[in-house]
Scaffold this motif. Sequence first.
Motif, PDB file in Angstrom:
ATOM      1  N   ASP A  32       0.815  -1.220   0.000  1.00 36.71           N
ATOM      2  CA  ASP A  32       0.000   0.000   0.000  1.00 36.71           C
ATOM      3  C   ASP A  32       0.848   1.270   0.000  1.00 36.71           C
ATOM      4  O   ASP A  32       0.306   2.375  -0.027  1.00 36.71           O
ATOM      5  CB  ASP A  32      -0.928   0.020   1.223  1.00 36.71           C
ATOM      6  CG  ASP A  32      -2.113  -0.931   1.087  1.00 36.71           C
ATOM      7  OD1 ASP A  32      -2.364  -1.418  -0.038  1.00 36.71           O
ATOM      8  OD2 ASP A  32      -2.776  -1.190   2.103  1.00 36.71           O
ATOM      9  N   SER A  44       0.929   6.466   1.792  1.00 36.43           N
ATOM     10  CA  SER A  44       0.240   5.209   1.507  1.00 36.43           C
ATOM     11  C   SER A  44      -1.260   5.481   1.473  1.00 36.43           C
ATOM     12  O   SER A  44      -1.716   6.536   1.922  1.00 36.43           O
ATOM     13  CB  SER A  44       0.548   4.148   2.570  1.00 36.43           C
ATOM     14  OG  SER A  44       0.005   4.512   3.814  1.00 36.43           O
ATOM     15  N   PHE A  45      -2.009   4.540   0.938  1.00 36.71           N
ATOM     16  CA  PHE A  45      -3.447   4.543   1.142  1.00 36.71           C
ATOM     17  C   PHE A  45      -3.927   3.102   1.143  1.00 36.71           C
ATOM     18  O   PHE A  45      -3.383   2.238   0.442  1.00 36.71           O
ATOM     19  CB  PHE A  45      -4.195   5.408   0.125  1.00 36.71           C
ATOM     20  CG  PHE A  45      -4.221   4.902  -1.289  1.00 36.71           C
ATOM     21  CD1 PHE A  45      -5.134   3.932  -1.702  1.00 36.71           C
ATOM     22  CD2 PHE A  45      -3.354   5.429  -2.243  1.00 36.71           C
ATOM     23  CE1 PHE A  45      -5.178   3.483  -3.006  1.00 36.71           C
ATOM     24  CE2 PHE A  45      -3.390   4.990  -3.552  1.00 36.71           C
ATOM     25  CZ  PHE A  45      -4.298   4.020  -3.940  1.00 36.71           C
ATOM     26  N   GLU A  46      -4.926   2.838   1.953  1.00 34.18           N
ATOM     27  CA  GLU A  46      -5.442   1.478   2.097  1.00 34.18           C
ATOM     28  C   GLU A  46      -6.047   1.001   0.782  1.00 34.18           C
ATOM     29  O   GLU A  46      -6.846   1.707   0.160  1.00 34.18           O
ATOM     30  CB  GLU A  46      -6.498   1.422   3.197  1.00 34.18           C
ATOM     31  CG  GLU A  46      -7.004   0.021   3.495  1.00 34.18           C
ATOM     32  CD  GLU A  46      -8.005  -0.007   4.634  1.00 34.18           C
ATOM     33  OE1 GLU A  46      -8.567  -1.099   4.891  1.00 34.18           O
ATOM     34  OE2 GLU A  46      -8.230   1.052   5.265  1.00 34.18           O
ATOM     35  N   GLY A  47      -5.625  -0.174   0.344  1.00 32.98           N
ATOM     36  CA  GLY A  47      -6.154  -0.749  -0.878  1.00 32.98           C
ATOM     37  C   GLY A  47      -5.318  -0.472  -2.112  1.00 32.98           C
ATOM     38  O   GLY A  47      -5.647  -0.962  -3.201  1.00 32.98           O
ATOM     39  N   LYS A  48      -4.222   0.289  -1.966  1.00 27.64           N
ATOM     40  CA  LYS A  48      -3.390   0.576  -3.141  1.00 27.64           C
ATOM     41  C   LYS A  48      -2.787  -0.698  -3.717  1.00 27.64           C
ATOM     42  O   LYS A  48      -2.770  -0.906  -4.941  1.00 27.64           O
ATOM     43  CB  LYS A  48      -2.272   1.553  -2.798  1.00 27.64           C
ATOM     44  CG  LYS A  48      -1.264   1.750  -3.932  1.00 27.64           C
ATOM     45  CD  LYS A  48      -0.136   2.664  -3.522  1.00 27.64           C
ATOM     46  CE  LYS A  48       0.922   2.741  -4.607  1.00 27.64           C
ATOM     47  NZ  LYS A  48       1.798   1.554  -4.632  1.00 27.64           N
ATOM     48  N   LEU A  51      -5.384  -2.532  -5.738  1.00 26.33           N
ATOM     49  CA  LEU A  51      -5.679  -1.873  -7.005  1.00 26.33           C
ATOM     50  C   LEU A  51      -4.551  -2.087  -8.008  1.00 26.33           C
ATOM     51  O   LEU A  51      -4.793  -2.402  -9.177  1.00 26.33           O
ATOM     52  CB  LEU A  51      -5.920  -0.380  -6.788  1.00 26.33           C
ATOM     53  CG  LEU A  51      -7.278   0.007  -6.212  1.00 26.33           C
ATOM     54  CD1 LEU A  51      -7.279   1.459  -5.760  1.00 26.33           C
ATOM     55  CD2 LEU A  51      -8.382  -0.225  -7.247  1.00 26.33           C
ATOM     56  N   ASP A 224      -7.076  12.846  -3.255  1.00 27.59           N
ATOM     57  CA  ASP A 224      -7.884  11.792  -3.882  1.00 27.59           C
ATOM     58  C   ASP A 224      -7.040  10.825  -4.709  1.00 27.59           C
ATOM     59  O   ASP A 224      -7.442  10.397  -5.802  1.00 27.59           O
ATOM     60  CB  ASP A 224      -8.980  12.398  -4.760  1.00 27.59           C
ATOM     61  CG  ASP A 224     -10.034  13.137  -3.954  1.00 27.59           C
ATOM     62  OD1 ASP A 224     -10.262  12.758  -2.785  1.00 27.59           O
ATOM     63  OD2 ASP A 224     -10.626  14.087  -4.499  1.00 27.59           O
ATOM     64  N   ASP A 226      -6.406   7.747  -4.055  1.00 29.62           N
ATOM     65  CA  ASP A 226      -7.099   6.461  -4.134  1.00 29.62           C
ATOM     66  C   ASP A 226      -8.174   6.466  -5.209  1.00 29.62           C
ATOM     67  O   ASP A 226      -8.345   5.479  -5.945  1.00 29.62           O
ATOM     68  CB  ASP A 226      -7.703   6.100  -2.770  1.00 29.62           C
ATOM     69  CG  ASP A 226      -8.616   7.184  -2.201  1.00 29.62           C
ATOM     70  OD1 ASP A 226      -8.530   8.352  -2.648  1.00 29.62           O
ATOM     71  OD2 ASP A 226      -9.412   6.871  -1.294  1.00 29.62           O
ATOM     72  N   LYS A 227      -8.894   7.579  -5.349  1.00 26.78           N
ATOM     73  CA  LYS A 227      -9.938   7.661  -6.368  1.00 26.78           C
ATOM     74  C   LYS A 227      -9.344   7.639  -7.770  1.00 26.78           C
ATOM     75  O   LYS A 227      -9.951   7.086  -8.702  1.00 26.78           O
ATOM     76  CB  LYS A 227     -10.779   8.919  -6.155  1.00 26.78           C
ATOM     77  CG  LYS A 227     -11.597   8.896  -4.875  1.00 26.78           C
ATOM     78  CD  LYS A 227     -12.409  10.173  -4.703  1.00 26.78           C
ATOM     79  CE  LYS A 227     -13.187  10.147  -3.387  1.00 26.78           C
ATOM     80  NZ  LYS A 227     -13.945  11.404  -3.175  1.00 26.78           N
ATOM     81  N   TYR A 229      -6.526   6.021  -8.735  1.00 28.12           N
ATOM     82  CA  TYR A 229      -6.151   4.638  -9.033  1.00 28.12           C
ATOM     83  C   TYR A 229      -7.397   3.782  -9.268  1.00 28.12           C
ATOM     84  O   TYR A 229      -7.433   2.956 -10.194  1.00 28.12           O
ATOM     85  CB  TYR A 229      -5.329   4.051  -7.895  1.00 28.12           C
ATOM     86  CG  TYR A 229      -3.874   4.477  -7.857  1.00 28.12           C
ATOM     87  CD1 TYR A 229      -2.863   3.542  -7.774  1.00 28.12           C
ATOM     88  CD2 TYR A 229      -3.512   5.821  -7.877  1.00 28.12           C
ATOM     89  CE1 TYR A 229      -1.525   3.908  -7.716  1.00 28.12           C
ATOM     90  CE2 TYR A 229      -2.180   6.215  -7.826  1.00 28.12           C
ATOM     91  CZ  TYR A 229      -1.190   5.260  -7.747  1.00 28.12           C
ATOM     92  OH  TYR A 229       0.120   5.649  -7.696  1.00 28.12           O
ATOM     93  N   ALA A 230      -8.416   3.973  -8.428  1.00 27.39           N
ATOM     94  CA  ALA A 230      -9.653   3.204  -8.590  1.00 27.39           C
ATOM     95  C   ALA A 230     -10.329   3.523  -9.922  1.00 27.39           C
ATOM     96  O   ALA A 230     -10.902   2.634 -10.567  1.00 27.39           O
ATOM     97  CB  ALA A 230     -10.602   3.498  -7.430  1.00 27.39           C
TER      98      ALA A 230
END
Length: 242
Positions: A32, A44-48, A51, A224, A226-227, A229-230
């Motif tokens: 992450d 970091s970010f959770e879920g990186k 993804l 943002d 995470d947004k 990458y998502a």
Amino acid sequence: MFEKNELMYEGKGKKIFSVKDRDDLVWMQFKDDLTAFNAEKKGSFEGKGKLNCQIATLIFNYLNRFQIPNHFVETISDVDMVSKKVEIIPLEVIVRNWLAGSTAKKFQREEGERLETPLQEFFYKDDGLGDPFINDEQALYLKAASSMEELQQLKLMAREINGYLFKLFDEAGLKLIDFKLEFGRDSSGKILLADEITPDSCRLWDKETDEKFDKDRFRRDLGDVDKGYAGVFDRLKKVTGE
């Protein structure tokens, strides 16, 4: 079934483990962590990791349709991938379709200038030196490549990969501004595309608005991350049908 064994190496975005009873494979675990500027900036970010693993899987599966030689074997979990073991060639191959970042700054040109012909550049993989830009002759001097023919092969493979990825991201509504590739040699000496292709290693801008969907959101404190990458994953999933 594959079984994860000992930790071999930990990089900025992944941990590499051996695979039990398989000397020809490695186990890649996506982290992450976020880094920029040669790891001077960290986050970091959770879920990186999830993804990036999902995005890399989609892209390797897509490139397999066109018989691009690569190290991908199988995705094991949300963050784990098994790949062929390769000897990494210590060169980052950069392909630029539009000017951005340090290259635009170096030439004092506006970001977003479309290039008539993609630029290809080599950078020497050495954190202590800051991964410097090098030319073909310097790559041979440093023994980063075995021959001029090998350098030409890397360029040809990068150009071919760029053609396929440019089309893929265009269909996903994104400009492939530039990206980094890494290659390795398998046990027979064959050159394979290695490492990963994710928003960590690509600049991806929305075709209509030029909104950034890549690690520049972290580098430039745009928020943002995470947004972004998502958004890349969602768009690629839609166009690939996976």
